[in-house]
Design a protein around this motif. Sequence first.
Motif, PDB file in Angstrom:
ATOM      1  N   SER A  51       0.826  -1.204   0.000  1.00  0.00           N
ATOM      2  CA  SER A  51       0.000   0.000   0.000  1.00  0.00           C
ATOM      3  C   SER A  51       0.863   1.257   0.000  1.00  0.00           C
ATOM      4  N   ALA A  52       2.011   1.191   0.675  1.00  0.00           N
ATOM      5  CA  ALA A  52       2.908   2.350   0.688  1.00  0.00           C
ATOM      6  C   ALA A  52       3.439   2.639  -0.706  1.00  0.00           C
ATOM      7  N   ALA A  53       3.786   1.593  -1.441  1.00  0.00           N
ATOM      8  CA  ALA A  53       4.294   1.787  -2.806  1.00  0.00           C
ATOM      9  C   ALA A  53       3.195   2.334  -3.722  1.00  0.00           C
ATOM     10  N   LEU A  54       1.986   1.826  -3.590  1.00  0.00           N
ATOM     11  CA  LEU A  54       0.879   2.316  -4.408  1.00  0.00           C
ATOM     12  C   LEU A  54       0.578   3.780  -4.107  1.00  0.00           C
ATOM     13  N   THR A  55       0.690   4.146  -2.833  1.00  0.00           N
ATOM     14  CA  THR A  55       0.429   5.532  -2.459  1.00  0.00           C
ATOM     15  C   THR A  55       1.516   6.461  -2.980  1.00  0.00           C
ATOM     16  N   SER A  56       2.768   6.051  -2.854  1.00  0.00           N
ATOM     17  CA  SER A  56       3.870   6.910  -3.302  1.00  0.00           C
ATOM     18  C   SER A  56       3.921   7.043  -4.822  1.00  0.00           C
ATOM     19  N   LYS A  57       3.402   6.038  -5.539  1.00  0.00           N
ATOM     20  CA  LYS A  57       3.417   6.066  -7.009  1.00  0.00           C
ATOM     21  C   LYS A  57       2.094   6.566  -7.585  1.00  0.00           C
ATOM     22  N   ARG A  58       1.285   7.223  -6.772  1.00  0.00           N
ATOM     23  CA  ARG A  58      -0.040   7.637  -7.226  1.00  0.00           C
ATOM     24  C   ARG A  58       0.042   8.567  -8.434  1.00  0.00           C
ATOM     25  N   ARG A  59       0.989   9.511  -8.434  1.00  0.00           N
ATOM     26  CA  ARG A  59       1.071  10.469  -9.540  1.00  0.00           C
ATOM     27  C   ARG A  59       1.397   9.780 -10.856  1.00  0.00           C
ATOM     28  N   TYR A  60       2.244   8.746 -10.783  1.00  0.00           N
ATOM     29  CA  TYR A  60       2.548   7.994 -11.998  1.00  0.00           C
ATOM     30  C   TYR A  60       1.351   7.158 -12.436  1.00  0.00           C
ATOM     31  N   ALA A  61       0.616   6.637 -11.452  1.00  0.00           N
ATOM     32  CA  ALA A  61      -0.575   5.859 -11.774  1.00  0.00           C
ATOM     33  C   ALA A  61      -1.618   6.728 -12.470  1.00  0.00           C
ATOM     34  N   PRO A 114     -12.908   5.756 -27.535  1.00  0.00           N
ATOM     35  CA  PRO A 114     -12.948   6.561 -28.763  1.00  0.00           C
ATOM     36  C   PRO A 114     -12.263   7.903 -28.539  1.00  0.00           C
ATOM     37  N   PRO A 115     -11.806   8.545 -29.611  1.00  0.00           N
ATOM     38  CA  PRO A 115     -11.002   9.768 -29.454  1.00  0.00           C
ATOM     39  C   PRO A 115     -11.819  11.013 -29.133  1.00  0.00           C
ATOM     40  N   ASP A 116     -12.539  10.972 -28.025  1.00  0.00           N
ATOM     41  CA  ASP A 116     -13.208  12.180 -27.542  1.00  0.00           C
ATOM     42  C   ASP A 116     -12.952  12.301 -26.044  1.00  0.00           C
ATOM     43  N   VAL A 117     -12.897  13.526 -25.576  1.00  0.00           N
ATOM     44  CA  VAL A 117     -12.478  13.791 -24.198  1.00  0.00           C
ATOM     45  C   VAL A 117     -13.444  13.196 -23.187  1.00  0.00           C
ATOM     46  N   LEU A 118     -14.752  13.268 -23.460  1.00  0.00           N
ATOM     47  CA  LEU A 118     -15.739  12.785 -22.502  1.00  0.00           C
ATOM     48  C   LEU A 118     -15.587  11.286 -22.261  1.00  0.00           C
ATOM     49  N   SER A 119     -15.371  10.525 -23.320  1.00  0.00           N
ATOM     50  CA  SER A 119     -15.187   9.077 -23.158  1.00  0.00           C
ATOM     51  C   SER A 119     -13.915   8.763 -22.377  1.00  0.00           C
ATOM     52  N   GLN A 120     -12.851   9.493 -22.669  1.00  0.00           N
ATOM     53  CA  GLN A 120     -11.596   9.257 -21.960  1.00  0.00           C
ATOM     54  C   GLN A 120     -11.726   9.572 -20.472  1.00  0.00           C
ATOM     55  N   ILE A 121     -12.385  10.678 -20.163  1.00  0.00           N
ATOM     56  CA  ILE A 121     -12.613  11.009 -18.755  1.00  0.00           C
ATOM     57  C   ILE A 121     -13.559   9.998 -18.115  1.00  0.00           C
ATOM     58  N   GLY A 122     -14.549   9.516 -18.899  1.00  0.00           N
ATOM     59  CA  GLY A 122     -15.493   8.535 -18.381  1.00  0.00           C
ATOM     60  C   GLY A 122     -14.848   7.237 -17.960  1.00  0.00           C
ATOM     61  N   LEU A 123     -13.723   6.870 -18.553  1.00  0.00           N
ATOM     62  CA  LEU A 123     -12.979   5.686 -18.116  1.00  0.00           C
ATOM     63  C   LEU A 123     -11.938   6.051 -17.073  1.00  0.00           C
ATOM     64  N   ALA A 124     -11.276   7.192 -17.230  1.00  0.00           N
ATOM     65  CA  ALA A 124     -10.185   7.553 -16.327  1.00  0.00           C
ATOM     66  C   ALA A 124     -10.677   7.773 -14.896  1.00  0.00           C
ATOM     67  N   LEU A 133     -11.416   4.538 -13.065  1.00  0.00           N
ATOM     68  CA  LEU A 133     -10.155   3.845 -12.801  1.00  0.00           C
ATOM     69  C   LEU A 133      -9.386   4.487 -11.647  1.00  0.00           C
ATOM     70  N   LEU A 134      -9.434   5.804 -11.572  1.00  0.00           N
ATOM     71  CA  LEU A 134      -8.790   6.477 -10.445  1.00  0.00           C
ATOM     72  C   LEU A 134      -9.455   6.088  -9.122  1.00  0.00           C
ATOM     73  N   GLU A 189      -7.776   3.986  -5.924  1.00  0.00           N
ATOM     74  CA  GLU A 189      -7.842   4.337  -4.504  1.00  0.00           C
ATOM     75  C   GLU A 189      -8.467   3.205  -3.699  1.00  0.00           C
ATOM     76  N   ALA A 190      -9.492   2.560  -4.274  1.00  0.00           N
ATOM     77  CA  ALA A 190     -10.091   1.408  -3.586  1.00  0.00           C
ATOM     78  C   ALA A 190      -9.082   0.268  -3.471  1.00  0.00           C
ATOM     79  N   SER A 191      -8.206   0.130  -4.454  1.00  0.00           N
ATOM     80  CA  SER A 191      -7.176  -0.908  -4.411  1.00  0.00           C
ATOM     81  C   SER A 191      -6.204  -0.662  -3.269  1.00  0.00           C
ATOM     82  N   ILE A 192      -5.838   0.595  -3.055  1.00  0.00           N
ATOM     83  CA  ILE A 192      -4.938   0.925  -1.942  1.00  0.00           C
ATOM     84  C   ILE A 192      -5.579   0.526  -0.616  1.00  0.00           C
TER      85      ILE A 192
END
Length: 259
Positions: free
Chosen positions: A197-207, A220-230, A233-234, A238-241
Amino acid sequence: MTDDLDDRKMPLLAHIIELRNRLVYSVAAFLIAFGVCYYFAPAIFDFLARPLANALQDEPNRHFIYTSLTEAFVTKIKVAMFAALFVSFPIVASQIWMFVAPGLYKNERGAFLPYLVATPILFFLGGALVYFFIMPLAWKFFLSFETPGGPGMLPIQLEAKVNEYLSLVMALIFAFGLCFQLPILLTLMARVGLVTSAALTSKRRYAIVAIFIVAAILTPPDVLSQIGLAVPLLLLYEASIWSVRLVEKRLQQARSQAT
């Protein structure tokens, strides 16, 4: 410790026979599901095409096309296989569990079973996110590039092919479903000591950067879809940590009790 095992030691041939039986049951479940899904394939395809149909609801004359004699038939086969994989997965997973579980200790079975249950649930949540949120937004975005035409200009209008549409939908559903397995993957890695958990927390910015890159590739190449998945996942990261911390706490308690 060996008293915790459910079964006695089995010879190699018995294990092979058991594996064969589980494979036969799994294949039979898939074939039965495929036969049923093939019968309902048109209704399943209509369900998958509903987001596009809703986006075009003001234009009742719009339709799908196919440009090869075999395309519609092959698409029906793909729809049936796609649905059969989803329907038969609980039976296949149960057969895998019935083959593996007798060789595990009670504490190992208790630790593994929740992941087996959570896997299809998270996959379903990922697919639901695609169907109810990502696809309606993405289809509206792509349809915005249509032009009505005019004097000296030809209109640009979507004529969607059935196989291309199905391939895109299946790719999106599988991509989102697999991405939603992130908590399970990281938690299992924590159980074997590959991550903390410490490694996951320290590497959060890279994640965060990696998650947005993955979202840009899979959606698909539109911002809304990309944010809708990102964003999901974020949240899953956090739930994984949090899940990894629980695993570390339980492992530490088990070590302290053993000593």
